[in-house]
Design a protein around this motif. Structure first.
Motif, PDB file in Angstrom:
ATOM      1  N   CYS A   8       0.834  -1.209   0.000  1.00  0.00           N
ATOM      2  CA  CYS A   8       0.000   0.000   0.000  1.00  0.00           C
ATOM      3  C   CYS A   8       0.865   1.254   0.000  1.00  0.00           C
ATOM      4  N   LEU A  60       1.068   4.426  -2.776  1.00  0.00           N
ATOM      5  CA  LEU A  60       0.676   5.783  -2.375  1.00  0.00           C
ATOM      6  C   LEU A  60       1.845   6.699  -2.060  1.00  0.00           C
ATOM      7  N   THR A  76       1.214  10.380   1.333  1.00  0.00           N
ATOM      8  CA  THR A  76      -0.187   9.956   1.355  1.00  0.00           C
ATOM      9  C   THR A  76      -0.377   8.707   2.206  1.00  0.00           C
ATOM     10  N   LEU A 124      -2.814   8.666   5.469  1.00  0.00           N
ATOM     11  CA  LEU A 124      -4.020   7.843   5.512  1.00  0.00           C
ATOM     12  C   LEU A 124      -4.002   6.858   6.680  1.00  0.00           C
ATOM     13  N   SER A 140      -3.861   2.623  -6.616  1.00  0.00           N
ATOM     14  CA  SER A 140      -3.982   3.602  -5.533  1.00  0.00           C
ATOM     15  C   SER A 140      -5.339   3.488  -4.855  1.00  0.00           C
ATOM     16  N   ILE A 198      -5.904   2.573  -0.908  1.00  0.00           N
ATOM     17  CA  ILE A 198      -6.700   3.404   0.009  1.00  0.00           C
ATOM     18  C   ILE A 198      -7.746   2.548   0.719  1.00  0.00           C
ATOM     19  N   VAL A 224     -14.531   7.750  -0.241  1.00  0.00           N
ATOM     20  CA  VAL A 224     -13.401   6.827  -0.131  1.00  0.00           C
ATOM     21  C   VAL A 224     -13.850   5.390  -0.409  1.00  0.00           C
TER      22      VAL A 224
END
Length: 468
Positions: A52, A56, A60, A64, A235, A239, A442
């Motif tokens: 992840c 990102l 980011t 997150l 991405s 998220i 989201v």
């Protein structure tokens, strides 16, 4: 079991065996509920956080991780006050998430909650079956790589490992309810720390060994090997993975129902939620940061089963075994509310049926034939689905995207607005609504990424063929 009507229900019975609602006295504590939360939250997905971060980037990714931890913590604090109604200290107990929604928001939203909650729980058990089989196969593959070299395929079929996992779950599923899960949950929590620590230690060793891994503030750059469209989809998926990694609201009230009455359940549960999410955030941050630093843009989806590490092979084996043991316990923590729902419904439908009601004592164990039969059938069916659809993890991502917003965000906020009688169009009302809307966006982005991944998985699908 409930006590007879001859007892006084206001303050429990004099012998201390029952609570004020006639149920066997609850004995849960801050420690037991914290372990339940960690067991439910920390899954093998913690080992995918390096991937992840690679999608990102540092900025980011870290933003997150912290943001979703805070959002989940906030909505969980709201949800803990929904355990009792109308007063959150002395009101009537809501034993389940669905019951709290029904009391606070009404019948239609109650049904929507049930579909979201139980759909997620059933889907998660199927996903756990697949994931555990991959981890078991990884142990054999690790030994094969050590013996024959890293260039050998060492592929393994997963179906036999799914059957092994199912056989153990059939035994564990006979644990009657959440109140009896403390030891299983404690063991699962220890295992989650075990494999996360192994991943962290191996990452540190790789970094200390001089690994030259490319990282960047924005993640994998757009290039010939990563188109702008592929970057967008990956991405979105990343998220969603981070957002769903914190989700345990679907079993929060069921966990809270294990707590003893004093001190007030909502106060203890707020402390447990804070501890659980803080611990999980620390683990997630360490795994994500160190994993990304070790592997950079080449971070695998799971650096234990994806073989980001090959040596020491025995430590990789221990890590994967810890994953399996954790999933064995996590399966039970997640599915117990669904088991209870089916069994309570059956008792109300056929109240005098001895097959459903009668308990048989065998030594220190209590056996109920209905529980034995139906829970065994459930585990078998869940395993069969996992074997038929080996790409189910992609579908599970879609289920998570569809249910994250209503269960973790929407219902806690709406119940709080209703119970606190927050004035419409007030500053606080707008703030809560904006938070809910942002999280909905989201969830939609994550759902889009999951659908794209599902299409890719289906394109290479072979019935009853799952290979590691």
């Amino acid at each position: 079991m409930e006590k007879g009507s001859s007892f006084t229900l206001e303050n429990g019975d004099d012998n201390g065996f029952f609570d004020e609602d006639g149920k066997i006295r609850r004995t849960g504590t801050l420690i037991s509920t914290s372990t339940h939360i960690i067991t439910a939250v920390v899954g093998s997905g913690v080992l995918s956080l390096a991937w992840c971060m690679a999608q990102l980037g540092w900025i980011t990714g870290m933003f997150l991780l912290v943001t979703f931890a805070i959002i989940t913590w906030f909505t969980c604090l709201l949800l803990t006050d929904c355990y009792r109604y109308p007063d959150h200290v002395t009101g009537t107990r809501n034993y389940t998430y669905m019951q709290a929604v029904k009391v606070s928001l009404g019948g239609f939203k109650y049904k929507l909650c049930g579909i979201s909650q139980y759909g997620t729980q059933v889907g998660a058990t199927i996903g756990y079956t697949i994931t555990s089989a991959i981890s078991m196969a990884a142990v054999k593959r690790s030994n094969c790589f050590h013996k024959y070299g890293h260039n050998k395929g060492c592929h393994e079929m997963n179906n036999s490992y799914m059957l092994i996992f199912a056989a153990i779950e059939i035994v564990l599923s006979q644990i009657p309810n959440f109140h009896k899960l403390s030891l299983v949950s404690m063991a699962a929590t220890i295992m989650s720390f075990g494999y996360a620590s192994i991943g962290i230690a191996l990452s540190i060793a790789k970094i200390a060994g001089g690994a030259q891994s490319k990282t960047s503030p924005t993640g994998i750059p757009i290039s010939q090997s990563m188109t702008s469209m592929e970057k967008m989809w990956s991405s979105f998926s990343a998220i969603g993975d981070i957002a769903f990694a914190y989700s345990f609201s679907l079993v929060l009230l069921e966990i809270q129902d294990t707590l003893k009455s004093s001190p007030p359940e909502n106060k203890v549960m707020k402390g447990a939620s804070t501890i659980g999410i803080a611990v999980c955030t620390l683990l997630y941050s360490l795994c994500g940061i160190l994993g990304y630093a070790a592997f950079g843009h080449d971070s695998p989806g799971n650096y234990l089963t994806g073989f980001g590490f090959y040596e020491p092979f025995w430590l990789v084996d221990i890590g994967n075994l810890c994953v399996v043991i954790h999933l064995l316990g996590g399966y039970q923590v997640l599915i117990q509310p669904f088991f209870a729902f089916v069994e309570n419904w059956s008792r109300k439908k056929w109240p005098e049926n001895k097959f459903i009601e009668k308990e048989y004592c065998i030594g220190i164990y209590s056996i109920n034939l209905f529980r034995l039969t139906w829970r065994t059938m459930y585990v078998i069916l869940a395993t069969l689905v996992a074997m038929i659809f080996p790409f189910f993890n992609s579908f599970m991502g879609l289920i998570g995207a569809a249910t994250y917003w209503p269960l973790t965000i929407y219902f806690p906020i709406e119940m709080y607005i209703s119970r606190a009688k927050i004035e419409r169009a007030s500053f606080r009302w707008f703030g809560l609504k904006i938070l809910s809307l942002v999280c909905l966006l989201v969830a939609l982005l994550a759902a889009a990424g999951s659908i794209q991944g599902l299409f890719v998985s289906v394109s290479s699908f072979e019935l009853f063929r799952s290979e590691s």
